[in-house]
Design a protein around this motif. Sequence first.
Motif, PDB file in Angstrom:
ATOM      1  N   VAL A 175      -3.790   7.840 -19.684  1.00  0.00           N
ATOM      2  CA  VAL A 175      -4.866   7.368 -18.812  1.00  0.00           C
ATOM      3  C   VAL A 175      -5.024   6.378 -18.074  1.00  0.00           C
ATOM      4  CG1 VAL A 175      -7.404   7.936 -18.129  1.00  0.00           C
ATOM      5  CG2 VAL A 175      -6.769   9.690 -19.388  1.00  0.00           C
ATOM      6  N   SER A 176      -5.159   4.986 -18.864  1.00  0.00           N
ATOM      7  CA  SER A 176      -4.652   4.085 -18.279  1.00  0.00           C
ATOM      8  C   SER A 176      -3.867   3.495 -17.462  1.00  0.00           C
ATOM      9  CB  SER A 176      -4.948   2.550 -19.725  1.00  0.00           C
ATOM     10  OG  SER A 176      -6.072   3.252 -20.861  1.00  0.00           O
ATOM     11  N   LYS A 177      -2.271   4.125 -17.467  1.00  0.00           N
ATOM     12  CA  LYS A 177      -2.232   4.051 -16.721  1.00  0.00           C
ATOM     13  C   LYS A 177      -2.026   4.668 -15.606  1.00  0.00           C
ATOM     14  CE  LYS A 177       2.348   3.451 -19.862  1.00  0.00           C
ATOM     15  NZ  LYS A 177       3.618   3.873 -20.394  1.00  0.00           N
ATOM     16  N   GLN A 178      -2.775   5.688 -15.529  1.00  0.00           N
ATOM     17  CA  GLN A 178      -3.170   6.292 -14.147  1.00  0.00           C
ATOM     18  C   GLN A 178      -4.375   5.687 -13.079  1.00  0.00           C
ATOM     19  OE1 GLN A 178      -3.712  10.878 -15.325  1.00  0.00           O
ATOM     20  NE2 GLN A 178      -1.369  10.761 -15.222  1.00  0.00           N
ATOM     21  N   LEU A 179      -5.290   5.318 -14.376  1.00  0.00           N
ATOM     22  CA  LEU A 179      -6.019   4.850 -13.783  1.00  0.00           C
ATOM     23  C   LEU A 179      -5.843   3.616 -12.830  1.00  0.00           C
ATOM     24  CD1 LEU A 179      -9.063   3.810 -13.490  1.00  0.00           C
ATOM     25  CD2 LEU A 179      -9.200   2.910 -15.879  1.00  0.00           C
ATOM     26  N   ALA A 180      -4.704   2.674 -13.213  1.00  0.00           N
ATOM     27  CA  ALA A 180      -4.150   1.361 -12.596  1.00  0.00           C
ATOM     28  C   ALA A 180      -3.464   1.706 -11.278  1.00  0.00           C
ATOM     29  CB  ALA A 180      -2.917   1.092 -13.793  1.00  0.00           C
ATOM     30  N   LYS A 181      -2.789   3.083 -11.129  1.00  0.00           N
ATOM     31  CA  LYS A 181      -1.896   3.767  -9.829  1.00  0.00           C
ATOM     32  C   LYS A 181      -3.704   4.156  -8.980  1.00  0.00           C
ATOM     33  CE  LYS A 181       1.808   6.480 -12.089  1.00  0.00           C
ATOM     34  NZ  LYS A 181       2.804   7.653 -12.396  1.00  0.00           N
ATOM     35  N   LEU A 182      -4.582   4.918  -9.677  1.00  0.00           N
ATOM     36  CA  LEU A 182      -5.546   4.813  -9.353  1.00  0.00           C
ATOM     37  C   LEU A 182      -6.040   3.422  -8.307  1.00  0.00           C
ATOM     38  CD1 LEU A 182      -7.062   7.368 -11.441  1.00  0.00           C
ATOM     39  CD2 LEU A 182      -6.421   7.925  -8.774  1.00  0.00           C
ATOM     40  N   ARG A 183      -6.512   2.509  -8.378  1.00  0.00           N
ATOM     41  CA  ARG A 183      -6.965   0.870  -8.857  1.00  0.00           C
ATOM     42  C   ARG A 183      -5.541   0.742  -7.147  1.00  0.00           C
ATOM     43  NH1 ARG A 183      -8.165  -1.091 -14.619  1.00  0.00           N
ATOM     44  NH2 ARG A 183     -10.462  -0.420 -14.238  1.00  0.00           N
TER      45      ARG A 183
ATOM     46  N   MET B 201       0.757  -1.374   0.145  1.00  0.00           N
ATOM     47  CA  MET B 201       0.034   0.091   0.185  1.00  0.00           C
ATOM     48  C   MET B 201       1.184   1.447   0.214  1.00  0.00           C
ATOM     49  SD  MET B 201      -3.387   0.363   0.090  1.00  0.00           S
ATOM     50  CE  MET B 201      -4.123   2.154  -0.021  1.00  0.00           C
ATOM     51  N   PRO B 202       0.561   2.248  -1.230  1.00  0.00           N
ATOM     52  CA  PRO B 202       1.381   2.833  -0.679  1.00  0.00           C
ATOM     53  C   PRO B 202       0.914   4.056  -0.325  1.00  0.00           C
ATOM     54  CG  PRO B 202      -0.317   3.425  -2.618  1.00  0.00           C
ATOM     55  CD  PRO B 202       0.294   2.436  -2.345  1.00  0.00           C
ATOM     56  N   THR B 203       2.372   4.641   1.143  1.00  0.00           N
ATOM     57  CA  THR B 203       2.306   5.533   1.733  1.00  0.00           C
ATOM     58  C   THR B 203       2.572   7.472   1.367  1.00  0.00           C
ATOM     59  OG1 THR B 203       4.652   5.933   1.586  1.00  0.00           O
ATOM     60  CG2 THR B 203       3.888   3.976   3.129  1.00  0.00           C
ATOM     61  N   SER B 204       2.252   7.717   0.174  1.00  0.00           N
ATOM     62  CA  SER B 204       1.832   9.042  -0.266  1.00  0.00           C
ATOM     63  C   SER B 204       0.993   8.792  -1.363  1.00  0.00           C
ATOM     64  CB  SER B 204       3.278   9.780  -0.618  1.00  0.00           C
ATOM     65  OG  SER B 204       4.106   9.414  -1.744  1.00  0.00           O
ATOM     66  N   TYR B 205       0.295   9.623  -2.187  1.00  0.00           N
ATOM     67  CA  TYR B 205      -0.644  10.115  -2.984  1.00  0.00           C
ATOM     68  C   TYR B 205      -0.606  10.684  -3.854  1.00  0.00           C
ATOM     69  CZ  TYR B 205      -2.865   6.746   0.529  1.00  0.00           C
ATOM     70  OH  TYR B 205      -3.458   5.675   1.312  1.00  0.00           O
ATOM     71  N   ASP B 206      -0.774  11.022  -4.760  1.00  0.00           N
ATOM     72  CA  ASP B 206      -0.447  11.925  -5.576  1.00  0.00           C
ATOM     73  C   ASP B 206      -2.155  12.463  -6.031  1.00  0.00           C
ATOM     74  OD1 ASP B 206      -0.319  13.815  -8.194  1.00  0.00           O
ATOM     75  OD2 ASP B 206       0.435  11.418  -9.412  1.00  0.00           O
ATOM     76  N   LEU B 207      -1.970  13.749  -5.932  1.00  0.00           N
ATOM     77  CA  LEU B 207      -3.813  13.994  -5.654  1.00  0.00           C
ATOM     78  C   LEU B 207      -3.687  14.730  -7.508  1.00  0.00           C
ATOM     79  CD1 LEU B 207      -3.494  16.433  -2.842  1.00  0.00           C
ATOM     80  CD2 LEU B 207      -4.734  14.596  -2.669  1.00  0.00           C
ATOM     81  N   ASN B 208      -2.749  14.556  -7.933  1.00  0.00           N
ATOM     82  CA  ASN B 208      -3.454  15.416  -9.738  1.00  0.00           C
ATOM     83  C   ASN B 208      -3.934  13.750  -9.863  1.00  0.00           C
ATOM     84  OD1 ASN B 208      -2.106  17.144  -9.592  1.00  0.00           O
ATOM     85  ND2 ASN B 208      -0.107  16.883  -9.612  1.00  0.00           N
ATOM     86  N   LEU B 209      -3.735  12.887  -9.413  1.00  0.00           N
ATOM     87  CA  LEU B 209      -4.853  11.833 -10.388  1.00  0.00           C
ATOM     88  C   LEU B 209      -6.355  11.551  -9.771  1.00  0.00           C
ATOM     89  CD1 LEU B 209      -2.952   8.844  -9.411  1.00  0.00           C
ATOM     90  CD2 LEU B 209      -2.735   9.883 -11.523  1.00  0.00           C
TER      91      LEU B 209
END
Length: 309
Positions: free
Chosen positions: A36-44, A1-9
């Motif tokens: 966009v697909s890569k960013q969606l994967a990061k969001l998931r 689980m990531p410890t920081s979050y990319d708010l731009n996502l």
Amino acid sequence: MPTSYDLNLLRVLLCLLEERSVSRAAEKLCLTQSAVSKQLAKLRLQLNDPLFVRHAGGLSPTPRVRNLAPTLRQWLQTANQMLEAEGFEPSSSQRSFRCSVNETCFATLLPRFFGKLSRLAPGLKLATHKLSAGSIEGLQHGEYDFAILTRDNDPRAPSHLQVKHLPKQVRCLELYREDHVCLVRKGHPVLQQAWDLNTYLQQAHLSCECEVGERWLLHTVLAEQGLHIENSTLTADFFAATMLCQSSDLVFTCTRSFAQEVVNTHKLAQLPLPVEMAPFSYLLAWPEHLEEDPAHRWLRQLILEYCQG
């Protein structure tokens, strides 16, 4: 689980929620579909949820995304207000607004202010959507920034369709009032007859689905007198109804402003509606939380200037 979050996502997530398509979201965000697909994967990964389920019609949000939607829109609104802290400048703004509009307004109201808007704020984006039964709820939940809708002033109308019946979280101003008229094709036999209630009731009628469905105040008023009209044809589109009306003997009852637009471009004649009903109101509505937003206030003042009265 990531410890920081990319708010731009989060902007990507909100765009996917609104567009329900990776390709449309990519176009709106000026990104490639792959990005966009890569960013969606990061969001998931960050949210530990599939977020969207693919199907033939596009993407369906999971319950997690639907629950996040109001907070996401509020967060984006707050971010926009922070960036506009020094004042809103229309000529350089890149803001996006979503508006749910009564279908007749696409021909009657939007043309009044759209040209001026595009000249004063060329980078501002206004996405318009056809008004539906869920549009008011969409305003409350932040799905829409504006709505242009109709409400009845006649006390015989169902209470939930009257002007006074809007949620407290929704602010509104009246744009103007109008009534209904009838459209028939040029050359229709009724144009050679006395036009009264009896003649009107004897005709085959064309009706159009709207926010309230197939039945509206007219049917209630006639039913109180033990009368009804024969809706032989139903369509979901006002312009389709116009085409059907000019190529048949059907009578189409619609708003006066819409009728005045289409009689100039179609082979149609206008007749008065021989039923007494109070004029109804066109309202500009918006969610309470956008009341003081500078860009929103500027845009609604522009709409009021060109559409009120």
